[in-house]
Design a protein around this motif. Structure first.
Motif, PDB file in Angstrom:
ATOM      1  N   PHE A 162      -3.150  10.001  -2.744  1.00 24.39           N
ATOM      2  CA  PHE A 162      -3.562   8.890  -1.891  1.00 24.39           C
ATOM      3  C   PHE A 162      -2.333   8.190  -1.347  1.00 24.39           C
ATOM      4  O   PHE A 162      -1.204   8.393  -1.813  1.00 24.39           O
ATOM      5  N   ALA A 163      -2.563   7.375  -0.333  1.00 29.87           N
ATOM      6  CA  ALA A 163      -1.517   6.538   0.257  1.00 29.87           C
ATOM      7  C   ALA A 163      -2.149   5.240   0.711  1.00 29.87           C
ATOM      8  O   ALA A 163      -3.263   5.235   1.246  1.00 29.87           O
ATOM      9  N   PHE A 164      -1.455   4.135   0.478  1.00 26.06           N
ATOM     10  CA  PHE A 164      -1.923   2.848   0.962  1.00 26.06           C
ATOM     11  C   PHE A 164      -0.725   1.980   1.302  1.00 26.06           C
ATOM     12  O   PHE A 164       0.418   2.271   0.906  1.00 26.06           O
ATOM     13  N   SER A 165      -0.988   0.926   2.045  1.00 28.63           N
ATOM     14  CA  SER A 165       0.065   0.027   2.507  1.00 28.63           C
ATOM     15  C   SER A 165       0.172  -1.165   1.574  1.00 28.63           C
ATOM     16  O   SER A 165      -0.828  -1.644   1.022  1.00 28.63           O
ATOM     17  N   ASP A 166       1.409  -1.651   1.385  1.00 24.17           N
ATOM     18  CA  ASP A 166       1.581  -2.892   0.626  1.00 24.17           C
ATOM     19  C   ASP A 166       1.430  -4.118   1.517  1.00 24.17           C
ATOM     20  O   ASP A 166       1.612  -5.247   1.047  1.00 24.17           O
ATOM     21  N   LEU A 167       1.117  -3.882   2.815  1.00 21.83           N
ATOM     22  CA  LEU A 167       0.906  -4.936   3.817  1.00 21.83           C
ATOM     23  C   LEU A 167       2.162  -5.760   4.066  1.00 21.83           C
ATOM     24  O   LEU A 167       2.085  -6.873   4.589  1.00 21.83           O
ATOM     25  N   HIS A 168       3.316  -5.227   3.687  1.00 21.84           N
ATOM     26  CA  HIS A 168       4.596  -5.883   3.959  1.00 21.84           C
ATOM     27  C   HIS A 168       5.599  -4.897   4.561  1.00 21.84           C
ATOM     28  O   HIS A 168       6.799  -5.054   4.388  1.00 21.84           O
ATOM     29  N   GLY A 169       5.094  -3.880   5.239  1.00 22.45           N
ATOM     30  CA  GLY A 169       5.961  -2.917   5.906  1.00 22.45           C
ATOM     31  C   GLY A 169       6.244  -1.663   5.120  1.00 22.45           C
ATOM     32  O   GLY A 169       6.826  -0.724   5.659  1.00 22.45           O
ATOM     33  N   GLY A 170       5.868  -1.605   3.855  1.00 16.47           N
ATOM     34  CA  GLY A 170       6.108  -0.427   3.034  1.00 16.47           C
ATOM     35  C   GLY A 170       4.821   0.283   2.677  1.00 16.47           C
ATOM     36  O   GLY A 170       3.717  -0.165   3.012  1.00 16.47           O
ATOM     37  N   GLY A 171       4.970   1.405   2.005  1.00 15.92           N
ATOM     38  CA  GLY A 171       3.814   2.191   1.620  1.00 15.92           C
ATOM     39  C   GLY A 171       3.939   2.696   0.204  1.00 15.92           C
ATOM     40  O   GLY A 171       5.031   2.701  -0.384  1.00 15.92           O
ATOM     41  N   VAL A 172       2.830   3.126  -0.346  1.00 15.11           N
ATOM     42  CA  VAL A 172       2.767   3.686  -1.694  1.00 15.11           C
ATOM     43  C   VAL A 172       2.052   5.027  -1.610  1.00 15.11           C
ATOM     44  O   VAL A 172       0.981   5.123  -1.016  1.00 15.11           O
ATOM     45  N   ILE A 173       2.662   6.051  -2.182  1.00 20.27           N
ATOM     46  CA  ILE A 173       2.059   7.375  -2.272  1.00 20.27           C
ATOM     47  C   ILE A 173       1.857   7.695  -3.742  1.00 20.27           C
ATOM     48  O   ILE A 173       2.788   7.578  -4.547  1.00 20.27           O
ATOM     49  N   GLY A 174       0.646   8.083  -4.097  1.00 20.13           N
ATOM     50  CA  GLY A 174       0.320   8.424  -5.473  1.00 20.13           C
ATOM     51  C   GLY A 174      -0.257   9.818  -5.579  1.00 20.13           C
ATOM     52  O   GLY A 174      -0.978  10.271  -4.690  1.00 20.13           O
ATOM     53  N   VAL A 175       0.069  10.492  -6.672  1.00 21.31           N
ATOM     54  CA  VAL A 175      -0.416  11.846  -6.938  1.00 21.31           C
ATOM     55  C   VAL A 175      -0.850  11.909  -8.402  1.00 21.31           C
ATOM     56  O   VAL A 175      -0.173  11.346  -9.273  1.00 21.31           O
ATOM     57  N   THR A 176      -1.948  12.578  -8.674  1.00 23.16           N
ATOM     58  CA  THR A 176      -2.399  12.705 -10.054  1.00 23.16           C
ATOM     59  C   THR A 176      -1.556  13.732 -10.802  1.00 23.16           C
ATOM     60  O   THR A 176      -0.951  14.627 -10.205  1.00 23.16           O
ATOM     61  N   GLU A 177      -1.540  13.593 -12.132  1.00 26.07           N
ATOM     62  CA  GLU A 177      -0.775  14.524 -12.954  1.00 26.07           C
ATOM     63  C   GLU A 177      -1.329  15.942 -12.839  1.00 26.07           C
ATOM     64  O   GLU A 177      -0.572  16.911 -12.896  1.00 26.07           O
ATOM     65  N   GLY A 178      -2.642  16.069 -12.697  1.00 23.32           N
ATOM     66  CA  GLY A 178      -3.207  17.389 -12.532  1.00 23.32           C
ATOM     67  C   GLY A 178      -2.698  18.093 -11.288  1.00 23.32           C
ATOM     68  O   GLY A 178      -2.409  19.297 -11.309  1.00 23.32           O
ATOM     69  N   THR A 179      -2.562  17.351 -10.206  1.00 18.81           N
ATOM     70  CA  THR A 179      -2.021  17.927  -8.969  1.00 18.81           C
ATOM     71  C   THR A 179      -0.571  18.346  -9.145  1.00 18.81           C
ATOM     72  O   THR A 179      -0.160  19.414  -8.682  1.00 18.81           O
ATOM     73  N   LEU A 180       0.220  17.517  -9.805  1.00 16.68           N
ATOM     74  CA  LEU A 180       1.630  17.835 -10.013  1.00 16.68           C
ATOM     75  C   LEU A 180       1.802  19.093 -10.852  1.00 16.68           C
ATOM     76  O   LEU A 180       2.704  19.905 -10.598  1.00 16.68           O
ATOM     77  N   ALA A 181       0.963  19.264 -11.865  1.00 13.45           N
ATOM     78  CA  ALA A 181       1.126  20.383 -12.783  1.00 13.45           C
ATOM     79  C   ALA A 181       0.619  21.698 -12.203  1.00 13.45           C
ATOM     80  O   ALA A 181       1.089  22.764 -12.602  1.00 13.45           O
ATOM     81  N   ARG A 182      -0.308  21.637 -11.274  1.00 18.20           N
ATOM     82  CA  ARG A 182      -0.954  22.867 -10.811  1.00 18.20           C
ATOM     83  C   ARG A 182      -0.409  23.392  -9.484  1.00 18.20           C
ATOM     84  O   ARG A 182      -0.347  24.604  -9.273  1.00 18.20           O
ATOM     85  N   LEU A 183      -0.002  22.509  -8.583  1.00 17.00           N
ATOM     86  CA  LEU A 183       0.426  22.959  -7.263  1.00 17.00           C
ATOM     87  C   LEU A 183       1.874  23.413  -7.281  1.00 17.00           C
ATOM     88  O   LEU A 183       2.706  22.870  -8.015  1.00 17.00           O
ATOM     89  N   SER A 184       2.164  24.394  -6.440  1.00 16.24           N
ATOM     90  CA  SER A 184       3.558  24.814  -6.250  1.00 16.24           C
ATOM     91  C   SER A 184       4.292  23.780  -5.408  1.00 16.24           C
ATOM     92  O   SER A 184       3.688  22.832  -4.893  1.00 16.24           O
ATOM     93  N   ARG A 185       5.589  23.975  -5.247  1.00 17.93           N
ATOM     94  CA  ARG A 185       6.363  23.009  -4.462  1.00 17.93           C
ATOM     95  C   ARG A 185       5.908  22.980  -3.010  1.00 17.93           C
ATOM     96  O   ARG A 185       5.815  21.922  -2.396  1.00 17.93           O
TER      97      ARG A 185
END
Length: 394
Positions: free
Chosen positions: A158-181
């Motif tokens: 997911f991705a969302f805005s901090d409403l102050h010009g920046g952003g946050v990107i989040g990834v679940t641990e399952g996605t990190l462990a299973r997907l290739s680079r």
């Protein structure tokens, strides 16, 4: 002088060539103009919902009072121009106050709601994610990006805005462990597409604003249950009527969010292809995400538009028009059309790639030995050298 064959190839490029030759993104002025237009539309929608809700609530209350106390009037005034303007002014004040309060501490509230955790510098999967995000940020010129993870075996990002010009990107641990680079890079590029298009600000504000209907509905349910045993039928009736109306308003907001999210998800898929030049990587990632038995992880229903994968139905149920995302099968098919790959060939290649990934990603060298343990092999070798050759078994 070019040959006729060259001229035909230039004029009749494949679909993949046409997609790849599309400009990477719009100008900053276009993005800002569209973002302002969408934000004002959200505020107008909030104002309209608040006005209708307040007006119907006043109508119900005055109607009940007139039935219980015949001398009470007010219905004619509520239907007149001064009454409508008064309700509109109250709705405007409510909308401005709630708009301001909803944006306060938005980043922290969303991080808590999504159960986010900061990256662990000692985790090689977290390090790979941080490297991909930084590479993408530098190459695309995106604003500052904070990277977080969610401790769940589910597959989502997911991705969302901090409403102050920046952003946050989040990834679940399952996605990190299973997907290739390459697959993880395609998923991150999809989230960057939301950031670079400016749509992530609109969806973030929308998720923050329309959560009020769920909270008000829960409060009304509690009030109805508390007054049901006391015999206050009028209070229960009013609360039930308001609960039903708030449900309709919540449904309307969900429909708007769903239409907006379906549009932006399809656009983000194609934009991710332009950034990575690898449509198959994103198609493989979506295929794995859709088929993983761990699901999408725990994501509140109101925050589903922020994610790459929907948390509800697959788009084939009776409530498909409320889905926040297109079906994953349709998105994979669109990406395969861009790549010019048949679905049957893609399934065969994806299965082979999954087997190769399991052999490569889950292998790690033995831990380095230090101290006494590191001298044991040398001591063993020295003892072998000291033994006569005839005593060593062949």
């Amino acid at each position: 002088m070019s040959t006729s064959g060259e001229g035909e190839s230039d004029g009749k490029g494949t679909m993949a060539d046409r997609e790849m030759n599309t400009p990477l993104r719009r100008t900053l002025f276009e993005v800002e103009r569209e973002k302002r237009w969408r934000i004002w539309s959200l505020f107008a929608l909030l104002l309209g919902l608040a006005f209708v809700t307040l007006w119907v609530a006043c109508l119900i209350v005055l109607g009940i009072l007139r039935l219980t106390i015949p001398l009470v009037g007010g219905l004619s005034w509520l239907l007149s121009a001064p009454g409508v303007l008064t309700v509109l002014a109250a709705a405007l004040v409510f909308s401005l106050v709630y708009w301001s309060l909803a944006r306060v501490g938005a980043r922290e509230r969303l991080l808590r709601a999504l159960h986010c955790r900061p990256l662990d510098p000692g985790d090689r999967y977290h390090e790979r994610l941080a490297n991909i995000v930084e590479e993408m940020r530098i190459s695309t010129g995106a604003p500052r990006i904070e990277c977080v993870v969610v401790r769940t075996v589910g597959f989502n990002a997911f991705a969302f805005s901090d409403l102050h010009g920046g952003g946050v990107i989040g990834v679940t641990e399952g996605t990190l462990a299973r997907l290739s680079r390459q697959q993880l890079q395609a998923v991150v590029a999809h989230e960057f597409a939301h950031i670079l298009s400016g749509s992530y600000v609109t969806v973030t504000v929308s998720c923050l604003l329309f959560g009020i209907y769920s909270s008000l509905a829960d409060a009304l349910d509690e009030a109805t249950e508390g007054e049901a045993g006391s015999g206050a039928s009028s209070v229960v009736f009013v609360a039930s009527a308001l609960r039903g109306w708030l449900w309709l308003m919540q449904l309307a907001a969900a429909v708007v969010n769903a239409a907006l999210s379906r549009e932006r998800e399809s656009a983000a898929d194609l934009a991710a292809v332009r950034y990575t030049r690898d449509p198959l990587a994103l198609a493989e990632a979506l295929r794995i995400i859709g088929r993983h038995p761990g699901g999408a992880g725990y994501i509140p229903e109101g925050l589903a538009p922020l994610c790459i994968r929907a948390t509800g139905s697959s788009g084939r149920s009776a409530a498909a028009w409320r889905d926040t995302h297109p079906p994953l099968e349709e998105r994979v098919t669109a990406l395969l059309a861009v790549a010019g790959v048949a679905p049957r060939d893609f399934d065969r290649q994806a299965e082979q790639a999954a087997e190769d990934l399991l052999r490569r990603e889950h292998w790690s060298p033995p831990p380095a030995t230090t101290g006494l343990a590191s001298r044991r092999p040398l001591a063993a070798a020295a003892s072998l050298e000291s033994v006569p050759a005839t005593s060593v078994p062949s």
